[in-house]
Motif scaffolding. Structure first.
Motif, PDB file in Angstrom:
ATOM      1  N   PHE A 130       1.430  -1.138  -0.025  1.00 50.71           N
ATOM      2  CA  PHE A 130      -0.284   0.044  -0.017  1.00 50.71           C
ATOM      3  C   PHE A 130       0.870   1.242   0.259  1.00 50.71           C
ATOM      4  CE2 PHE A 130      -4.197   1.629   2.206  1.00 50.71           C
ATOM      5  CZ  PHE A 130      -4.373   2.484   0.772  1.00 50.71           C
ATOM      6  N   LEU A 217      -6.076 -10.745  -2.533  1.00 53.77           N
ATOM      7  CA  LEU A 217      -6.288  -9.991  -2.443  1.00 53.77           C
ATOM      8  C   LEU A 217      -6.858  -8.655  -3.382  1.00 53.77           C
ATOM      9  CD1 LEU A 217      -5.495 -10.134   1.124  1.00 53.77           C
ATOM     10  CD2 LEU A 217      -7.374 -10.484   0.416  1.00 53.77           C
ATOM     11  N   GLY A 218      -5.637  -8.448  -4.743  1.00 51.75           N
ATOM     12  CA  GLY A 218      -5.414  -7.899  -5.615  1.00 51.75           C
ATOM     13  C   GLY A 218      -4.371  -6.456  -5.132  1.00 51.75           C
ATOM     14  N   THR A 223      -1.073  -7.276 -13.121  1.00 49.41           N
ATOM     15  CA  THR A 223      -1.467  -7.022 -15.349  1.00 49.41           C
ATOM     16  C   THR A 223       0.222  -8.236 -15.361  1.00 49.41           C
ATOM     17  OG1 THR A 223       0.188  -5.073 -14.830  1.00 49.41           O
ATOM     18  CG2 THR A 223      -1.961  -4.912 -15.635  1.00 49.41           C
ATOM     19  N   TYR A 232      -5.309 -15.228 -10.124  1.00 55.54           N
ATOM     20  CA  TYR A 232      -6.822 -14.040 -10.030  1.00 55.54           C
ATOM     21  C   TYR A 232      -7.516 -14.460 -10.427  1.00 55.54           C
ATOM     22  CZ  TYR A 232      -8.511 -10.195  -8.835  1.00 55.54           C
ATOM     23  OH  TYR A 232      -9.037  -8.535  -8.844  1.00 55.54           O
ATOM     24  N   TYR A 236     -11.380 -14.565 -11.437  1.00 54.17           N
ATOM     25  CA  TYR A 236     -11.911 -13.172 -11.600  1.00 54.17           C
ATOM     26  C   TYR A 236     -13.779 -13.848 -12.409  1.00 54.17           C
ATOM     27  CZ  TYR A 236     -12.478  -8.320 -12.896  1.00 54.17           C
ATOM     28  OH  TYR A 236     -12.734  -7.137 -12.828  1.00 54.17           O
TER      29      TYR A 236
ATOM     30  N   GLU B  39      -9.403  11.485   6.854  1.00 52.42           N
ATOM     31  CA  GLU B  39      -9.667  11.836   5.155  1.00 52.42           C
ATOM     32  C   GLU B  39     -10.782   9.663   4.492  1.00 52.42           C
ATOM     33  OE1 GLU B  39      -8.826  10.932   0.178  1.00 52.42           O
ATOM     34  OE2 GLU B  39      -8.015   9.397   2.193  1.00 52.42           O
ATOM     35  N   ARG B  40      -9.892   9.007   5.148  1.00 55.59           N
ATOM     36  CA  ARG B  40     -10.520   7.809   4.709  1.00 55.59           C
ATOM     37  C   ARG B  40     -12.439   7.756   5.235  1.00 55.59           C
ATOM     38  NH1 ARG B  40     -10.799   3.670   2.025  1.00 55.59           N
ATOM     39  NH2 ARG B  40     -12.264   3.184   3.004  1.00 55.59           N
TER      40      ARG B  40
ATOM     41  N   ASP C 262     -17.608 -12.729  -2.317  1.00 50.41           N
ATOM     42  CA  ASP C 262     -18.201 -12.070  -3.468  1.00 50.41           C
ATOM     43  C   ASP C 262     -18.410 -12.560  -4.423  1.00 50.41           C
ATOM     44  OD1 ASP C 262     -17.137 -14.706  -4.315  1.00 50.41           O
ATOM     45  OD2 ASP C 262     -14.974 -14.219  -4.364  1.00 50.41           O
ATOM     46  N   PRO C 469      -9.423  -4.070  -9.812  1.00 52.52           N
ATOM     47  CA  PRO C 469     -10.542  -5.049 -11.139  1.00 52.52           C
ATOM     48  C   PRO C 469     -11.495  -5.364  -9.845  1.00 52.52           C
ATOM     49  CG  PRO C 469      -7.911  -5.286 -10.293  1.00 52.52           C
ATOM     50  CD  PRO C 469      -7.873  -3.872  -9.614  1.00 52.52           C
ATOM     51  N   ASP C 470     -11.808  -4.796  -8.774  1.00 51.12           N
ATOM     52  CA  ASP C 470     -13.010  -5.418  -7.713  1.00 51.12           C
ATOM     53  C   ASP C 470     -13.797  -4.256  -8.585  1.00 51.12           C
ATOM     54  OD1 ASP C 470     -11.154  -6.154  -6.534  1.00 51.12           O
ATOM     55  OD2 ASP C 470     -11.952  -5.045  -4.423  1.00 51.12           O
ATOM     56  N   GLU C 471     -14.027  -3.189  -9.499  1.00 51.15           N
ATOM     57  CA  GLU C 471     -14.512  -2.383  -9.493  1.00 51.15           C
ATOM     58  C   GLU C 471     -15.235  -2.972 -11.152  1.00 51.15           C
ATOM     59  OE1 GLU C 471     -16.657  -0.846  -8.033  1.00 51.15           O
ATOM     60  OE2 GLU C 471     -15.800   0.126  -6.801  1.00 51.15           O
ATOM     61  N   VAL C 472     -15.696  -3.669 -11.198  1.00 47.41           N
ATOM     62  CA  VAL C 472     -15.295  -4.376 -12.624  1.00 47.41           C
ATOM     63  C   VAL C 472     -16.228  -3.926 -13.824  1.00 47.41           C
ATOM     64  CG1 VAL C 472     -16.608  -6.635 -13.963  1.00 47.41           C
ATOM     65  CG2 VAL C 472     -16.980  -6.796 -10.868  1.00 47.41           C
ATOM     66  N   TYR C 475     -12.858  -1.935 -14.923  1.00 44.67           N
ATOM     67  CA  TYR C 475     -11.437  -2.782 -15.286  1.00 44.67           C
ATOM     68  C   TYR C 475     -11.982  -3.472 -16.420  1.00 44.67           C
ATOM     69  CZ  TYR C 475      -8.630  -6.728 -16.338  1.00 44.67           C
ATOM     70  OH  TYR C 475      -7.381  -7.679 -16.993  1.00 44.67           O
ATOM     71  N   ILE C 494      -1.698  -0.262 -17.797  1.00 47.32           N
ATOM     72  CA  ILE C 494      -2.624  -0.477 -16.881  1.00 47.32           C
ATOM     73  C   ILE C 494      -2.243  -0.590 -15.693  1.00 47.32           C
ATOM     74  CG2 ILE C 494      -4.850  -1.429 -15.606  1.00 47.32           C
ATOM     75  CD1 ILE C 494      -5.747  -2.021 -18.416  1.00 47.32           C
ATOM     76  N   GLU C 495      -2.665   0.177 -14.600  1.00 51.07           N
ATOM     77  CA  GLU C 495      -2.166  -0.434 -12.897  1.00 51.07           C
ATOM     78  C   GLU C 495      -2.885  -0.483 -12.036  1.00 51.07           C
ATOM     79  OE1 GLU C 495      -0.583   3.236 -11.041  1.00 51.07           O
ATOM     80  OE2 GLU C 495      -0.032   1.357  -9.491  1.00 51.07           O
ATOM     81  N   THR C 496      -3.007  -2.246 -11.701  1.00 53.94           N
ATOM     82  CA  THR C 496      -4.283  -1.987 -11.116  1.00 53.94           C
ATOM     83  C   THR C 496      -4.052  -2.062  -9.800  1.00 53.94           C
ATOM     84  OG1 THR C 496      -2.975  -4.837 -10.643  1.00 53.94           O
ATOM     85  CG2 THR C 496      -4.427  -4.347 -12.759  1.00 53.94           C
ATOM     86  N   LEU C 497      -5.074  -2.052  -8.883  1.00 51.04           N
ATOM     87  CA  LEU C 497      -4.920  -1.119  -7.524  1.00 51.04           C
ATOM     88  C   LEU C 497      -5.967  -1.743  -6.653  1.00 51.04           C
ATOM     89  CD1 LEU C 497      -4.510   2.566  -7.697  1.00 51.04           C
ATOM     90  CD2 LEU C 497      -2.504   0.244  -7.200  1.00 51.04           C
ATOM     91  N   GLN C 498      -5.804  -2.104  -5.235  1.00 55.33           N
ATOM     92  CA  GLN C 498      -7.092  -2.838  -4.853  1.00 55.33           C
ATOM     93  C   GLN C 498      -7.893  -1.435  -4.504  1.00 55.33           C
ATOM     94  OE1 GLN C 498      -8.053  -2.062  -1.485  1.00 55.33           O
ATOM     95  NE2 GLN C 498      -9.302  -3.978  -1.146  1.00 55.33           N
ATOM     96  N   ASP C 500      -9.680   0.321  -1.665  1.00 57.25           N
ATOM     97  CA  ASP C 500      -8.875   1.211  -1.316  1.00 57.25           C
ATOM     98  C   ASP C 500      -7.377   1.942  -1.578  1.00 57.25           C
ATOM     99  OD1 ASP C 500     -10.724   0.743   1.633  1.00 57.25           O
ATOM    100  OD2 ASP C 500     -10.299  -0.858   0.249  1.00 57.25           O
ATOM    101  N   PRO C 501      -6.609   1.817  -2.034  1.00 57.09           N
ATOM    102  CA  PRO C 501      -5.595   2.761  -2.640  1.00 57.09           C
ATOM    103  C   PRO C 501      -6.445   3.259  -3.689  1.00 57.09           C
ATOM    104  CG  PRO C 501      -4.793   0.523  -2.607  1.00 57.09           C
ATOM    105  CD  PRO C 501      -6.192   0.624  -1.066  1.00 57.09           C
ATOM    106  N   ASN C 504      -8.779   6.406  -2.925  1.00 54.86           N
ATOM    107  CA  ASN C 504      -7.631   7.425  -2.149  1.00 54.86           C
ATOM    108  C   ASN C 504      -6.356   7.801  -3.383  1.00 54.86           C
ATOM    109  OD1 ASN C 504      -4.266   7.113  -1.262  1.00 54.86           O
ATOM    110  ND2 ASN C 504      -5.754   8.183  -0.298  1.00 54.86           N
ATOM    111  N   ARG C 505      -5.762   7.072  -4.409  1.00 57.70           N
ATOM    112  CA  ARG C 505      -4.946   8.131  -5.158  1.00 57.70           C
ATOM    113  C   ARG C 505      -6.460   9.124  -6.148  1.00 57.70           C
ATOM    114  NH1 ARG C 505      -0.416   3.951  -8.019  1.00 57.70           N
ATOM    115  NH2 ARG C 505      -0.439   5.626 -10.071  1.00 57.70           N
TER     116      ARG C 505
END
Lengths: 286, 332, 652
Positions: A130, A217-218, A223, A232, A236, B39-40, C262, C469-472, C475, C494-498, C500-501, C504-505
């Motif tokens: 993170f 957990l992503g 990629t 994953y 998915y 912020e969260r 899920d 990717p969680d947000e189908v 993605y 493409i930068e995959t993020l969980q 929450d981050p 935030n970004r």
């Protein structure tokens, strides 16, 4: 070289392991000759079951599982291999040094190691991934995994050494005037190697496992094809629900083969290296 | 007295230092996150409802006050220790004003129950089977067992768990999909049996993998021991195989195995996120995971403190018990 | 089929389990359970008495019903036990007068608002709801900063007065024609507090309000300490609550929200008939549900199945907070024309959403207000591709093209233009790489020998996009863009993020490009665009590196536009019923489109799925009388209409 030839000739499990591993490496090398780029989609029909055209089937995004797998094996071998190499080499040195020298040095070293150990690894990794914000490519991941996997093994090696140190032959050796270094190398190492090899295999598996966990957990770079990201993405696109098992079967079976191969090689090597089991084997008419 | 001074005290101080360092590190690390709890909270709120932008600034100040994030990080650090010593872990920030201890209290029994039992079961199973396989490498059953374990061992845990869920919750709808028990918590057969019923799949998933791991470890350790002189002597002396396995082989592999056992028990306090997610099983792992993602400083620290103290104590106990397990190790 | 099984068996080191899976592939459980079958649900109640709904996340806080505190999870339960003055039905766009019997009355300069309250509504402890409760709630929240709506009420309200038991007057500090939005519920809003409970509470911030005194048709019954489920029981006197009064229907005896996990797990739960109503699942899981569970369906009975009317839309956004090649609107137009919406909407999304070219959701009432009236303008719209050469980028044939694709897949699709617009949206931008190329060449871009684009500085052009990717949809749209732009010679990384981050970004502005939703394209199901765009005003502008969440801005893309400020300023001063509101909304959308501040792609779609095995009465496309978005505040009216399915007789 001769050792390997010998082993190959006389040791069945070594032969098996070596052949599997060779195949795995071959697959990894094939990635350089892939007709498609690793990330390219819609190059083949979607969701095809394994057939002569696509021996491992195709994914929901129109990728050939076989070729993706070659990339995945390569990357996973790099991640796990690097992690094990870094982690184990530091751990062995640290653990055996600490265990053998003992006293204050041991205590100071153990304090440091313990401070590392008490912080749970997975949360730490999640935090790091993170904090690093997208800088966690697979090489960084390998480095971090390696460094995180020092504390536990080193503690195991230390206790192994502690136990060896008290064995009779240690005293015999010490009394007969061997210096510490020689004692470790000549007397302890042969005992140590089976353990080390088994442990390295488990470290390898840990690295693959944690890579999969992070992918699930992503939290890592999804990629880059690896065993973890293949699982994953398979999941998915609901490979299990949609009965497209081949998408998951390829990475899972491969990871089994990788680990089994390493395991077979490690056990046969350690048997070969260990003078006592070797003698015993000869003695009992092996 | 001498023993106390030269053995126990240094180890005790080592234990203290470890905890001190561990807590300090976990205090600092989350604060490096690119986000903070206020912020969260605000971003969660803004995703749920339209907030009037004109009112956000003052809400932000009010929240900072509430979460105790005023003052320099050093002051916060000192305050944290003060509270910790009183046994107060503070309020969760993502779930303000719920005390962290309440969140831990809800999940910890499940985690501890599940993990302790699976760790012990797999430890015992693994050692017994592994030692046997190492001691009798020519036995057919041992060889079959060996092959099975070595093939199970590398199956990624996540996949193993998924396959269990798919097989026994979907194709055969035998086990429940969600939760740790059904009915009201009470001491009754129906409630307790429902706990066992709900935990069956998660426990199986955990036991399979770790038994395989323990099996392989035990086998490797045994293969070095059986070549030892004393095993030879025992065999020559005509002792029964069981006696040899139990008293000579297992006894001598116990030291590293016990270290592992101690440490893995100490490590249970951070839970198992994947198990909880795949089986929808209650526990502390998911809370910690969410805490990390939501920069809930107090929750992260609260759970990690348990983990830190747990592992440190386990390591201490293991250290102290070495001489008991292995008479050849003397107090030095 | 034969081949596959053989292959699997051959490879079968995980054999036992895989064989299990293949062997029992078609074994479904379709016998209807008799009167009191014991379910595997975690409560000891007859299954046929419970409506089981999908709890959208696992709660970290349980047994705390102080929903006036940030951090206490609210979905579903806020609808069941809370109440406020007005609701906006998210499907029909109609205002529902809940605790108030009429729309608010303002004085001329919007400094005073009068509210008429409904009589005969009772709290679950038998006390009648009156003006005292409303006045108390406002004052109580005002005096506790840190509670929700506290700072807003403090900012706007000078004084709140009770005239009689059913009339309240708000004296406002400033002119504010939208003050009543605080009490108008979409998801959340100022919930009423029972004065007789809260007036004795010492610290309202830590008060748990447990058990909650309910103002809805349900009351709290039980919950899982681990946050997996919550159970609500129908009130004996449900007829004395607004859902009861307004619908006249009882609703199910129990409503239980369960977090199953899920999409895959939700699909399993539906197949087991342990879940009756689902917020959303992904495309594949929905297909698995259709295959295994004949009683399950989503909004449309047939393709395109999914619920298309949630009030938001997806977009590709670019960070405009610093000067880059993407700051040039020509470049953004070029990227738009290099996209092929038909391919994107079909191959990547499965054809199950409406396209939208303007920053607004394409739900039928909204299309009538915005999409259709703006279409002549869109057709007329021109962009200058070279000095003096203009080009019409709009393509109204998009719905037809999507329909053609769908027919090829074997779906039966109506042929009327109007029906197609309702299924797939009004239109989008042409796929015209050649024009895109000319736009780039005009701005100094060049191609290298491999056909890849070089920026005017001569460097290889790469765009980095953050994605969760969680947000189908987010993605899948992004990988579509990646493929299509790759064909155009542009490398999209493409930068995959969980999740929450990723959020935030987004808020911090730490991205070059983003695949996302909401922002300017949100709607409220009303005609007023104010809520979606007020936060875009430059007075809230937040530089990169600081979170927009902390400043109240919704301008995550860091758009700068004087013209936009003008529109917002004027909109802010007029009452939402004024006709000028719609005109200003359209002006805003035109401005957005002309500048292509972000590439709006498709309207929201949810596989909001219901299983009609135990229950019926859910809203569907054939009968869209109420929003299916049950987890919103207005879900209280959705639940009330749910009735036992044929063959299911609840015991209570």
């Amino acid at each position: 070289m001769k050792i390997i030839k010998d082993l190959f000739k006389y040791h069945l499990s070594f032969r098996f392991g070596a052949i599997i591993l060779l195949l795995i490496f071959l697959l990894a090398t094939l990635s350089f000759f892939s007709p498609y780029e690793a990330t390219k989609r819609r190059v083949v029909p979607k969701n095809e079951a394994p057939s002569f055209d696509y021996i491992f089937g195709t994914t929901s995004l129109g990728q050939d599982v076989f070729w993706i797998l070659t990339f995945a094996i390569r990357n996973t071998l790099i991640i796990a291999g690097l992690a094990v190499l870094i982690g184990r080499s530091i751990a062995v040195i640290l653990g055996s040094f600490s265990g053998y020298v003992g006293g204050t040095t041991d205590r100071v070293l153990q304090s440091i190691v313990d401070s590392f150990i008490v912080i749970p690894r997975l949360p730490l990794l999640i935090l790091i991934s993170f904090v690093l914000k997208g800088e966690l490519n697979f090489l960084h991941l390998a480095l971090i995994l390696g460094f995180l996997d020092i504390a536990w093994p080193s503690k195991r090696y230390r206790s192994q050494i502690l136990s060896l140190r008290e064995q009779e032959f240690t005293y015999t050796a010490v009394f007969s005037g061997m210096n510490t270094f020689k004692v470790i190398l000549k007397e302890h190492f042969p005992f140590f190697i089976p353990y080390l090899l088994a442990d390295a295999v488990s470290g390898f598996l840990w690295a693959i496992g944690i890579e999969i966990t992070l992918a699930v957990l992503g939290l890592c770079d999804l990629t880059t094809p690896t065993i973890g990201t293949m699982i994953y993405w398979g999941n998915y696109y609901q490979a299990l629900l949609m009965q497209r098992l081949w998408v998951l079967a390829a990475p899972v079976i491969t990871s089994i083969f990788i680990v089994v191969a390493f395991y077979l090689i490690s056990t046969s090597l350690s048997e070969y290296l260990d003078p006592r089991t070797r003698l015993k084997r000869l003695g009992t008419g092996g | 007295m001498n023993l106390l001074k030269s053995y126990f005290l240094p180890r005790l101080s080592q234990w203290l230092i470890t905890i001190l360092v561990g807590v300090t590190v976990t205090f600092i690390l989350p604060r490096l996150l690119p986000t903070d709890p206020v912020e969260r909270t605000l971003s969660t709120l803004s995703s749920l409802q339209t907030m009037d932008p004109r009112a956000v600034e003052s809400l932000k100040e009010a929240l900072e006050d509430l979460y105790g994030l005023g003052g320099s990080p050093f002051e916060q650090y000192i305050n944290y220790w003060k509270r910790l010593i009183r046994g107060d872990l503070g309020p969760s920030m993502s779930a303000f004003p719920t005390p962290v201890i309440e969140i831990i209290g809800a999940g910890l029994p499940w985690t501890v129950g599940l993990l302790i039992s699976t760790i012990f079961i797999s430890w015992i199973l693994g050692i017994i089977l592994g030692t046997l396989a190492g001691y009798l490498p020519k036995n057919l059953w041992c060889q079959i067992m060996d092959k099975i374990f070595i093939s199970i061992y590398p199956i990624p845990y996540y996949i193993l768990a998924l396959i269990l869920v798919m097989s026994f919750c979907y194709h055969f709808q035998v086990f429940p999909l969600v939760g740790g028990a059904s009915g009201k918590p009470e001491i009754s057969w129906s409630y307790l049996s429902s706990i066992l019923w709900h935990s069956f799949l998660p426990a199986t998933s955990l036991i399979v993998g770790s038994t395989a791991f323990r099996f392989i470890m035990a086998k490797a350790l045994t293969s070095t021991i059986i070549a030892s002189d004393y095993v030879h002597y025992a065999e020559t002396a005509g002792l029964s195989r069981w006696r040899i396995v139990l008293f000579y082989v297992i006894r001598n592999t116990l030291l590293p195995q016990a270290t592992d056992l101690g440490l893995s028990i100490g490590a249970i306090f951070s839970g198992t996120v994947i198990t909880e997610v795949v089986f929808s099983y209650p526990g502390i792992g998911y809370s910690l995971y969410m805490g990390l993602l939501q920069a809930d400083f107090n929750l992260i620290l609260g759970i990690t403190v348990f983990s830190i103290v747990g592992i440190a104590t386990a390591a201490l106990l293991v250290d102290l018990s070495y001489p008991l397990l292995d008479p050849r190790v003397r107090y030095k | 089929m034969q081949n596959r099984s053989k292959f699997i068996v051959l490879l079968g080191l995980v054999g036992i389990n895989i064989i299990l899976l293949t062997a029992c592939k078609d074994q479904t459980n379709t016998t209807k359970t008799t009167s009191s079958s014991k379910s595997q649900l975690p409560v000891d109640l007859p299954r046929q008495d419970i409506l089981v709904v999908d709890q959208i996340f696992r709660y970290s806080v349980v047994e705390n019903f102080n929903l006036w505190m940030p951090g206490i999870p609210s979905p579903t339960k806020q609808g069941l036990i809370m109440d406020s003055l007005w609701y906006i039905d998210q499907e029909t766009g109609q205002q529902i007068n809940s605790l108030s019997t009429a729309s608010p009355r303002y004085n001329k300069d919007f400094t005073q608002m009068t509210v008429k309250l409904r009589s005969g509504v009772y709290w679950s402890d038998g006390v009648e709801f009156t003006a005292d409760d409303l006045v108390f709630t406002v004052n109580n929240l005002k005096s506790n900063p840190g509670m929700l709506w506290s700072t807003e009420l403090e900012l706007f309200v000078k004084e709140v007065k009770k005239v009689d038991n059913y009339t309240v007057i708000f004296e406002l500090k400033d002119s504010n024609p939208r003050f009543h939005y605080q009490f108008t519920i979409k998801y959340n809003g100022v919930w009423m507090q029972p004065k007789h409970i809260w007036e004795d509470v010492e610290d309202p911030m830590t008060f748990k309000f447990n058990p909650p005194v309910s103002l809805g048709a349900y009351e709290y019954a039980d919950s899982d300490p681990s946050g997996y489920w919550e159970l609500f029981k129908r009130r004996q006197d449900w007829e004395r609550t607004t859902p009861g009064i307004l619908t006249g229907k009882p609703g199910p005896p129990y409503i239980m929200s369960v977090f199953y996990g899920d999409s895959g797990r939700k699909a399993m739960a539906i197949t087991r008939h342990e879940l009756d109503m689902v917020q959303n699942v992904d495309y594949e899981a929905f297909q698995a549900i259709l295959k295994k569970t004949p009683t399950a369906r989503s909004w449309y009975k047939e393709f395109p199945w999914a619920y298309p009317n949630e009030q938001s839309a997806r977009y590709f956004g670019f960070n405009l907070g610093s000067e880059t090649v993407l700051s040039n609107k020509d470049v953004r137009w070029a990227l738009t024309l290099a996209l092929d919406i038909v391919d994107l909407q079909t191959e990547y999304i499965g054809g199950v959403a409406r396209v939208t070219a303007i920053p607004h959701p394409a739900s039928p009432p909204q299309m009538e207000l915005y999409h259709t009236p703006l279409e002549p303008w869109l057709k007329e719209l021109q962009i200058e591709i070279e000095e003096g050469i203009f080009y019409h980028p709009y393509d109204d044939a998009v719905p037809k093209k999507i329909a053609a694709w769908a027919r090829k897949q074997g779906h039966s699709i109506p042929s009327g233009a109007e029906e197609l617009r309702l299924l797939f949206g009004t239109g989008w931008w042409k796929h015209d790489p050649e024009i895109a190329e000319r736009l780039l060449l005009k701005n100094g871009f060049t191609r290298n020998r491999n056909g890849e684009w070089l920026t005017p500085d001569g460097e290889l052009w790469k765009i980095k996009m953050i994605v969760a990717p969680d947000e189908v949809e987010i993605y899948r749209l992004a990988i579509g863009a990646q493929d299509q732009w790759a064909d155009f010679g542009l490398k999209l990384e493409i930068e995959t993020l969980q999740r929450d981050p990723y959020y935030n970004r987004n808020l911090m502005g730490e991205f070059e490009a983003i695949s996302s939703w909401s922002n300017a394209s949100t709607g409220d199901a009303t005609r007023d665009k104010w809520q979606a765009i007020f936060g875009l005003h430059s007075q809230f502008y937040t530089p990169i590196g600081k979170s927009t969440a902390t400043t109240g801005s919704t301008n995550t893309l860091r758009v700068k536009s004087k013209e936009m400020d003008r529109i917002i300023d004027e909109l802010d001063q007029i009452h939402p019923e004024d006709d000028r509101v719609v005109e200003l909304g359209r002006e805003f959308m035109k401005l957005w489109v002309e500048n292509m501040f972000s590439i709006i792609t498709i309207s929201f779609k949810n596989f909001t799925t219901v299983d009609q095995y135990y229950w019926t009465g859910f809203p569907t496309n054939e009968n869209p009388f109420v929003q299916p978005l049950y987890w919103f505040g207005g879900g209280r009216f959705t639940f009330q209409n749910v009735a036992p399915a044929a063959g299911n007789t609840p015991k209570q």
